[in-house]
Design a protein around this motif. Sequence first.
Motif, short mmCIF file in Angstrom:
data_model
loop_
_atom_site.label_atom_id
_atom_site.label_comp_id
_atom_site.label_asym_id
_atom_site.label_seq_id
_atom_site.Cartn_x
_atom_site.Cartn_y
_atom_site.Cartn_z
N VAL A 157 69.04 49.80 68.06
CA VAL A 157 68.09 49.29 67.06
C VAL A 157 68.52 47.90 66.60
N GLU A 158 69.80 47.75 66.25
CA GLU A 158 70.30 46.46 65.78
C GLU A 158 70.20 45.40 66.87
N GLN A 161 66.55 44.32 67.24
CA GLN A 161 66.14 43.47 66.12
C GLN A 161 66.75 42.07 66.24
N ASP A 162 67.98 42.01 66.73
CA ASP A 162 68.68 40.74 66.85
C ASP A 162 68.00 39.81 67.85
N HIS A 166 60.25 43.97 70.46
CA HIS A 166 59.31 44.92 69.88
C HIS A 166 59.34 46.26 70.62
N GLN A 182 64.88 56.89 65.41
CA GLN A 182 65.49 55.72 64.77
C GLN A 182 64.75 54.44 65.15
N CYS A 183 64.41 54.32 66.42
CA CYS A 183 63.68 53.14 66.87
C CYS A 183 62.30 53.08 66.21
N HIS A 184 61.61 54.20 66.18
CA HIS A 184 60.28 54.23 65.60
C HIS A 184 60.31 53.92 64.11
N ARG A 185 61.32 54.40 63.41
CA ARG A 185 61.43 54.09 61.99
C ARG A 185 61.62 52.59 61.76
N ALA A 186 62.23 51.92 62.75
CA ALA A 186 62.45 50.48 62.65
C ALA A 186 61.28 49.67 63.21
N GLY A 187 60.21 50.38 63.63
CA GLY A 187 59.05 49.69 64.17
C GLY A 187 59.22 49.23 65.61
N ILE A 188 60.14 49.85 66.32
CA ILE A 188 60.41 49.50 67.71
C ILE A 188 59.91 50.61 68.62
#
Length: 233
Positions: A157-158, A161-162, A166, A182-188
């Motif tokens: 996830v990090e 984002q870095d 998407h 975890q990815c979906h919660r981060a919009g990924i």
Amino acid sequence: MSFLTVGHRGVMGVEPENTLRSFVRAEREGLDQIELDLHLSKDGALVVMHDAKVDRTTDGSGAIADLTLAELRQLDAGLGERVPVFEEVLDAVATPIQAEIKDVAAARVLADVLRERRLLDRVTVLSFHDEALREVREYLPGVRTVLVAGRLGPEIVERAQDVGAHLVSLELRRIYLELVRQCHRAGIAVMAWTVNTAQELALARALGLDGAATDVPEIKHAVAAGKSMGPAT
């Protein structure tokens, strides 16, 4: 939510991989997107091939980086197909493309082509290499990127984002449900490689994945029909 189907190197299960024949077949079969791989030739052409060497997929030998485009054109890439360059693929099909950068050196050349042809809405850039994705975004702000990874963990996830990704593309057999969440919660969004059988498609759906790369047209047909499929051939 629709399930994205991506033709892996075209439809390499039924056509020679990373050839115009394979890409045209993928488009004809209705794949949502087409994935391909890019290396730079000795004279700076964006060559469409997965490996750094031509040995496995052509009748030649040697590293792409040591061969000119003219030399590469002499090779048979399967069924008489020639090794294509990226621009030829763009002209041969209208389907959206996932272009995977196999080495960092190709990032700037690819960014130049996308800028000149105004292809930000059609081409997404993939890479296993975080630095390649950062570089292409530096040259071309606004480009869509996908982080590809074989080793998985919460750091995905990090990392995504870095580099502004998407979407992450992960090896199916390594994906676990909590990582997808975890990815979906981060919009990924999360897609898998490679899904070729009914069992693999069922697993991808059970994991809540957003899509998958596939070598065979049957996966697209099964998704479109909303039903299971027989074993891939």
